[in-house]
Motif scaffolding. Structure first.
Motif, PDB file in Angstrom:
ATOM      1  N   TYR A  25       0.806  -1.221   0.000  1.00 31.38           N
ATOM      2  CA  TYR A  25       0.000   0.000   0.000  1.00 31.38           C
ATOM      3  C   TYR A  25       0.836   1.266   0.000  1.00 31.38           C
ATOM      4  O   TYR A  25       0.292   2.369  -0.033  1.00 31.38           O
ATOM      5  N   ARG A  26       2.176   1.090   0.064  1.00 32.69           N
ATOM      6  CA  ARG A  26       3.115   2.210   0.029  1.00 32.69           C
ATOM      7  C   ARG A  26       2.783   3.282   1.055  1.00 32.69           C
ATOM      8  O   ARG A  26       2.732   4.473   0.755  1.00 32.69           O
ATOM      9  N   ARG A  27       2.547   2.819   2.280  1.00 34.51           N
ATOM     10  CA  ARG A  27       2.308   3.732   3.406  1.00 34.51           C
ATOM     11  C   ARG A  27       2.625   3.016   4.700  1.00 34.51           C
ATOM     12  O   ARG A  27       2.704   1.794   4.744  1.00 34.51           O
ATOM     13  N   LYS A  28       2.819   3.776   5.740  1.00 34.20           N
ATOM     14  CA  LYS A  28       3.098   3.224   7.064  1.00 34.20           C
ATOM     15  C   LYS A  28       1.815   2.696   7.700  1.00 34.20           C
ATOM     16  O   LYS A  28       0.709   3.107   7.334  1.00 34.20           O
ATOM     17  N   ASN A  29       1.984   1.820   8.676  1.00 34.76           N
ATOM     18  CA  ASN A  29       0.849   1.285   9.399  1.00 34.76           C
ATOM     19  C   ASN A  29       0.051   2.391  10.083  1.00 34.76           C
ATOM     20  O   ASN A  29      -1.169   2.368  10.094  1.00 34.76           O
ATOM     21  N   LEU A  30       0.742   3.371  10.628  1.00 36.67           N
ATOM     22  CA  LEU A  30       0.081   4.517  11.262  1.00 36.67           C
ATOM     23  C   LEU A  30       0.428   5.758  10.450  1.00 36.67           C
ATOM     24  O   LEU A  30       1.582   6.157  10.376  1.00 36.67           O
ATOM     25  N   ASP A  31      -0.572   6.341   9.799  1.00 37.74           N
ATOM     26  CA  ASP A  31      -0.380   7.529   8.964  1.00 37.74           C
ATOM     27  C   ASP A  31      -1.336   8.614   9.439  1.00 37.74           C
ATOM     28  O   ASP A  31      -2.516   8.615   9.109  1.00 37.74           O
ATOM     29  N   ARG A  32      -0.823   9.531  10.239  1.00 37.35           N
ATOM     30  CA  ARG A  32      -1.654  10.577  10.831  1.00 37.35           C
ATOM     31  C   ARG A  32      -2.147  11.611   9.813  1.00 37.35           C
ATOM     32  O   ARG A  32      -2.967  12.452  10.142  1.00 37.35           O
ATOM     33  N   PHE A  33      -1.657  11.534   8.580  1.00 31.81           N
ATOM     34  CA  PHE A  33      -2.104  12.454   7.541  1.00 31.81           C
ATOM     35  C   PHE A  33      -3.363  11.948   6.832  1.00 31.81           C
ATOM     36  O   PHE A  33      -3.919  12.632   5.993  1.00 31.81           O
ATOM     37  N   GLN A  34      -3.797  10.750   7.162  1.00 31.55           N
ATOM     38  CA  GLN A  34      -5.005  10.160   6.584  1.00 31.55           C
ATOM     39  C   GLN A  34      -6.212  10.531   7.441  1.00 31.55           C
ATOM     40  O   GLN A  34      -6.065  10.878   8.603  1.00 31.55           O
ATOM     41  N   PRO A  35      -7.413  10.447   6.861  1.00 29.49           N
ATOM     42  CA  PRO A  35      -8.619  10.645   7.687  1.00 29.49           C
ATOM     43  C   PRO A  35      -8.618   9.632   8.836  1.00 29.49           C
ATOM     44  O   PRO A  35      -8.024   8.557   8.733  1.00 29.49           O
ATOM     45  N   GLU A  36      -9.265   9.975   9.928  1.00 29.11           N
ATOM     46  CA  GLU A  36      -9.214   9.151  11.139  1.00 29.11           C
ATOM     47  C   GLU A  36      -9.563   7.689  10.878  1.00 29.11           C
ATOM     48  O   GLU A  36      -8.899   6.791  11.390  1.00 29.11           O
ATOM     49  N   GLU A  37     -10.562   7.413  10.052  1.00 28.48           N
ATOM     50  CA  GLU A  37     -10.967   6.024   9.802  1.00 28.48           C
ATOM     51  C   GLU A  37      -9.941   5.263   8.961  1.00 28.48           C
ATOM     52  O   GLU A  37      -9.962   4.038   8.919  1.00 28.48           O
ATOM     53  N   ASP A  38      -9.030   5.968   8.292  1.00 28.20           N
ATOM     54  CA  ASP A  38      -7.997   5.330   7.468  1.00 28.20           C
ATOM     55  C   ASP A  38      -6.596   5.478   8.066  1.00 28.20           C
ATOM     56  O   ASP A  38      -5.613   5.066   7.453  1.00 28.20           O
ATOM     57  N   MET A  39      -6.501   6.037   9.257  1.00 25.70           N
ATOM     58  CA  MET A  39      -5.203   6.323   9.857  1.00 25.70           C
ATOM     59  C   MET A  39      -4.386   5.050  10.100  1.00 25.70           C
ATOM     60  O   MET A  39      -3.193   5.010   9.865  1.00 25.70           O
ATOM     61  N   HIS A  40      -5.039   3.987  10.567  1.00 25.56           N
ATOM     62  CA  HIS A  40      -4.369   2.716  10.833  1.00 25.56           C
ATOM     63  C   HIS A  40      -4.553   1.805   9.623  1.00 25.56           C
ATOM     64  O   HIS A  40      -5.667   1.453   9.264  1.00 25.56           O
ATOM     65  N   LEU A  41      -3.442   1.410   9.018  1.00 25.71           N
ATOM     66  CA  LEU A  41      -3.473   0.593   7.813  1.00 25.71           C
ATOM     67  C   LEU A  41      -4.232  -0.707   8.031  1.00 25.71           C
ATOM     68  O   LEU A  41      -5.016  -1.125   7.182  1.00 25.71           O
ATOM     69  N   LEU A  42      -4.054  -1.332   9.181  1.00 24.57           N
ATOM     70  CA  LEU A  42      -4.728  -2.609   9.420  1.00 24.57           C
ATOM     71  C   LEU A  42      -6.245  -2.438   9.515  1.00 24.57           C
ATOM     72  O   LEU A  42      -7.003  -3.295   9.058  1.00 24.57           O
ATOM     73  N   ASP A  43      -6.701  -1.333  10.085  1.00 26.25           N
ATOM     74  CA  ASP A  43      -8.144  -1.061  10.121  1.00 26.25           C
ATOM     75  C   ASP A  43      -8.678  -0.826   8.710  1.00 26.25           C
ATOM     76  O   ASP A  43      -9.750  -1.318   8.350  1.00 26.25           O
ATOM     77  N   LEU A  44      -7.934  -0.073   7.915  1.00 27.17           N
ATOM     78  CA  LEU A  44      -8.320   0.174   6.520  1.00 27.17           C
ATOM     79  C   LEU A  44      -8.367  -1.138   5.746  1.00 27.17           C
ATOM     80  O   LEU A  44      -9.317  -1.410   5.009  1.00 27.17           O
ATOM     81  N   PHE A  45      -7.358  -1.956   5.938  1.00 22.33           N
ATOM     82  CA  PHE A  45      -7.292  -3.248   5.258  1.00 22.33           C
ATOM     83  C   PHE A  45      -8.493  -4.121   5.625  1.00 22.33           C
ATOM     84  O   PHE A  45      -9.148  -4.694   4.756  1.00 22.33           O
ATOM     85  N   LYS A  46      -8.814  -4.206   6.935  1.00 22.38           N
ATOM     86  CA  LYS A  46      -9.961  -5.002   7.358  1.00 22.38           C
ATOM     87  C   LYS A  46     -11.257  -4.496   6.737  1.00 22.38           C
ATOM     88  O   LYS A  46     -12.107  -5.280   6.310  1.00 22.38           O
ATOM     89  N   ARG A  47     -11.411  -3.181   6.669  1.00 26.76           N
ATOM     90  CA  ARG A  47     -12.616  -2.613   6.071  1.00 26.76           C
ATOM     91  C   ARG A  47     -12.706  -2.971   4.587  1.00 26.76           C
ATOM     92  O   ARG A  47     -13.762  -3.333   4.078  1.00 26.76           O
ATOM     93  N   LYS A  48     -11.586  -2.891   3.886  1.00 27.72           N
ATOM     94  CA  LYS A  48     -11.579  -3.223   2.452  1.00 27.72           C
ATOM     95  C   LYS A  48     -11.854  -4.709   2.230  1.00 27.72           C
ATOM     96  O   LYS A  48     -12.484  -5.080   1.242  1.00 27.72           O
ATOM     97  N   VAL A  49     -11.415  -5.560   3.159  1.00 30.19           N
ATOM     98  CA  VAL A  49     -11.742  -6.983   3.078  1.00 30.19           C
ATOM     99  C   VAL A  49     -13.255  -7.153   3.175  1.00 30.19           C
ATOM    100  O   VAL A  49     -13.878  -7.855   2.371  1.00 30.19           O
ATOM    101  N   GLU A  50     -13.870  -6.492   4.159  1.00 24.92           N
ATOM    102  CA  GLU A  50     -15.315  -6.595   4.366  1.00 24.92           C
ATOM    103  C   GLU A  50     -16.088  -6.074   3.152  1.00 24.92           C
ATOM    104  O   GLU A  50     -17.133  -6.609   2.802  1.00 24.92           O
ATOM    105  N   GLU A  51     -15.564  -5.028   2.512  1.00 29.59           N
ATOM    106  CA  GLU A  51     -16.203  -4.435   1.334  1.00 29.59           C
ATOM    107  C   GLU A  51     -15.859  -5.181   0.050  1.00 29.59           C
ATOM    108  O   GLU A  51     -16.381  -4.845  -1.009  1.00 29.59           O
ATOM    109  N   GLU A  52     -14.957  -6.183   0.156  1.00 28.63           N
ATOM    110  CA  GLU A  52     -14.459  -6.929  -1.007  1.00 28.63           C
ATOM    111  C   GLU A  52     -13.837  -5.989  -2.041  1.00 28.63           C
ATOM    112  O   GLU A  52     -14.050  -6.126  -3.241  1.00 28.63           O
TER     113      GLU A  52
END
Length: 148
Positions: A25-52
């Motif tokens: 994903y070419r980003r760090k696991n914690l990216d404070r420059f992202q919106p709060e819901e996308d700040m943690h890469l693992l949370d974003l990844f889990k959401r994208k899994v759920e959304e397929e």
């Protein structure tokens, strides 16, 4: 001593899984420059899994990533295998090497509901006056690796 090495290896495997996702994903696991819901890469990844919609967060400007989408998805599966909440279900580093060499396959029944290490958890801190103060602390990868 063998048991201690096994648990230390599960930390390494977990960290390897995080690193694989960071590279894809070419980003760090914690990216404070992202919106709060996308700040943690693992949370974003889990959401994208759920959304397929896993490929949505792969670098759209990287021709190799776009050309080799099947391999990218396979590397995501490797990462998920390393991130299993139950540390005993994570592969060993030697098994990971075999997978990367192509002589072994990724486990098929992966749990995509892995625990994110930075999820806050409540703790109680007692002040010097005896007052309980609510606080949160991050849950680090070492806490997810199991007993030491």
């Amino acid at each position: 001593m063998v048991e201690l090495n096994y648990h230390r290896e599960t930390i390494d495997v977990y960290s390897f899984g995080v690193m694989v996702l960071e590279m894809l994903y070419r980003r760090k696991n914690l990216d404070r420059f992202q919106p709060e819901e996308d700040m943690h890469l693992l949370d974003l990844f889990k959401r994208k899994v759920e959304e397929e919609r896993l490929l949505d967060i792969v670098d759209k400007y990287n021709d190799d990533m776009q050309t080799h989408r099947a391999e990218v998805v396979e590397m995501m599966r490797v990462a998920v295998w390393c991130l299993q909440s139950d540390f005993s279900k994570r592969p060993s580093m030697s098994v990971l090497v075999k997978v990367l060499e192509g002589s072994a396959d990724v486990q098929s029944n992966l749990d995509y509901n892995f625990t994110t290490p930075m999820a806050p958890r409540p703790i109680i801190v007692v002040g010097h006056q005896g007052d309980a103060i609510g606080a949160t602390t991050p849950l680090f990868a070492s806490a997810l690796s199991g007993p030491r």
